[in-house]
Design a protein around this motif. Structure first.
Motif, short mmCIF file in Angstrom:
data_model
loop_
_atom_site.label_atom_id
_atom_site.label_comp_id
_atom_site.label_asym_id
_atom_site.label_seq_id
_atom_site.Cartn_x
_atom_site.Cartn_y
_atom_site.Cartn_z
N PRO A 52 0.83 -1.21 0.00
CA PRO A 52 0.00 0.00 0.00
C PRO A 52 0.86 1.26 0.00
O PRO A 52 2.03 1.23 0.38
N ILE A 53 0.28 2.35 -0.42
CA ILE A 53 0.92 3.67 -0.37
C ILE A 53 0.41 4.39 0.88
O ILE A 53 -0.79 4.40 1.14
N TYR A 54 1.33 4.97 1.65
CA TYR A 54 0.95 5.74 2.83
C TYR A 54 1.45 7.18 2.67
O TYR A 54 2.63 7.40 2.40
N VAL A 55 0.54 8.14 2.79
CA VAL A 55 0.91 9.55 2.75
C VAL A 55 0.27 10.25 3.93
O VAL A 55 -0.76 9.81 4.46
N ASP A 56 0.87 11.35 4.34
CA ASP A 56 0.33 12.15 5.44
C ASP A 56 0.04 13.55 4.93
O ASP A 56 0.96 14.31 4.61
N LEU A 57 -1.24 13.90 4.86
CA LEU A 57 -1.62 15.23 4.39
C LEU A 57 -1.28 16.31 5.42
O LEU A 57 -1.11 17.48 5.07
N GLY A 58 -1.19 15.91 6.70
CA GLY A 58 -0.85 16.88 7.74
C GLY A 58 -1.91 17.96 7.86
O GLY A 58 -3.02 17.85 7.37
N ASN A 59 -1.54 19.03 8.56
CA ASN A 59 -2.48 20.15 8.73
C ASN A 59 -1.86 21.47 8.27
O ASN A 59 -2.33 22.54 8.64
N ASP A 60 -0.79 21.38 7.48
CA ASP A 60 -0.13 22.58 6.97
C ASP A 60 -0.28 22.59 5.44
O ASP A 60 0.30 21.77 4.75
N PRO A 61 -1.10 23.51 4.90
CA PRO A 61 -1.33 23.54 3.45
C PRO A 61 -0.06 23.69 2.63
O PRO A 61 0.00 23.21 1.50
#
Length: 323
Positions: free
Chosen positions: A182-191
């Motif tokens: 699987p691919i794991y990414v973190d969008l975070g909370n900083d645009p």
């Protein structure tokens, strides 16, 4: 005089209530738990995250139109791709094109027509006219299936689905056909940094958005109970205690524990709240289903202002009896 001390000890037991009882936990013994707050490793391979632009992929149930340029008589055919990825071409027979890109399917059909001796240097053109299964599936905190024609980005798809709920994790898992992991990414909370995780999404992708869950603060706090974790910012132990109104006057802060359950294993981690709140010790980040237990101090319970009058009255009464 011995009777007086025995009486005071008995009174302290009565006033302390269950403060002398320690909670019993199953699982491993108390530990510093160096594994706390370890997150699943994010995908860093840029080729996986941002693959080269590619043609549309042919799925089962697609309806494809096939033509051969510049031949007489004209060769035109329309077929629906079967569940096993096959189509049946007039004169040429069965050919498997499911999972191929349009270009790869055109080349495969051209080779087949030439091998069958039907055409020489066949120029095949394939067009998908119906694509019912070209969708992206979202599961977990968001449960939706959305049509996806062509290439879209992760934030586009999440926006079409209504956006991430406040309680959803910013770590997103994408299962993609053809990839072993699987691919794991973190969008975070900083645009300004989330754009780096705004990866292309393709038909057939399954996007998992996890609920962050809740944590629990119990014992000698002002507002013990259940508290919801936030997906956009970490919640630490000191923040959790603050959300519970802080510790009460009878709390034994440095005897507090964090109880964490991973699978069938329960880990009990000592928490020195005084040191944590004063910045002298690490402030662990909470995970779903964590329990913070703040025990009651027996001595604080006995000698708190509400009990002081009772103790004085008992002492005076006992002293009068012993005269």
């Amino acid at each position: 005089m011995k009777k007086f001390y025995d009486f005071i000890f008995l009174a302290s037991l009565l006033l302390g209530g269950t403060a002398w009882c320690h909670a019993q936990f199953t699982g491993v013994a108390a530990t510093s738990a160096p594994g706390l707050n370890v997150r699943h490793p994010l995908t860093t391979d840029q080729v996986v995250l941002f693959p080269p632009q590619q043609d549309m992929t042919i799925f089962p149930n697609d309806v494809v139109g096939i033509s051969v340029f510049g031949v007489t008589p004209s060769y035109l055919d329309t077929e629906r791709v079967s569940l096993d990825g096959n189509i049946h071409l007039p004169l040429a027979g069965i050919v498997s094109i499911g999972g191929l890109t349009i270009t790869a399917a055109e080349q495969k059909i051209a080779r087949l027509l030439e091998d069958q001796g039907l055409f020489h240097d066949a120029q095949v053109n394939l067009v998908i006219s119906e694509m019912p299964d070209h969708v992206v599936t979202l599961v977990g905190a968001i449960g939706k299936t959305l049509p996806l024609v062509g290439q879209r980005r992760l934030l586009d798809v999440l926006s079409l689905a209504g956006g991430l709920p406040e309680t959803a994790s910013t770590v997103i898992k994408i299962d993609r056909p053809g990839l072993a992991e699987p691919i794991y990414v973190d969008l975070g909370n900083d645009p300004s940094t989330s754009v780096a995780s705004n990866i292309p999404i393709f038909p057939g992708d399954v996007i998992t958005t996890g609920n962050v869950g809740a944590f629990y603060v119990v014992g000698a706090v002002l507002a013990s109970g259940t508290h919801v974790l936030s997906g956009s910012r970490p919640i630490t132990v000191s923040m959790a205690i603050a959300s519970a109104g802080g510790t009460s006057e009878i709390a034994s802060r440095n005897d507090s524990v964090l109880v964490r359950t991973t699978g069938n294993t329960r880990t009990v981690v000592p928490l020195h709240l005084k040191d944590i709140q004063e910045g002298k010790a690490a402030d662990p980040v909470l995970q779903a289903n964590d329990i913070i237990l703040v025990p009651t101090s027996v001595l604080r319970s006995i000698f708190r202002p509400s009990n002081a009058t009772v103790l004085v009255s008992l002492a005076v009464s006992m002293a009068a009896l012993l005269r």
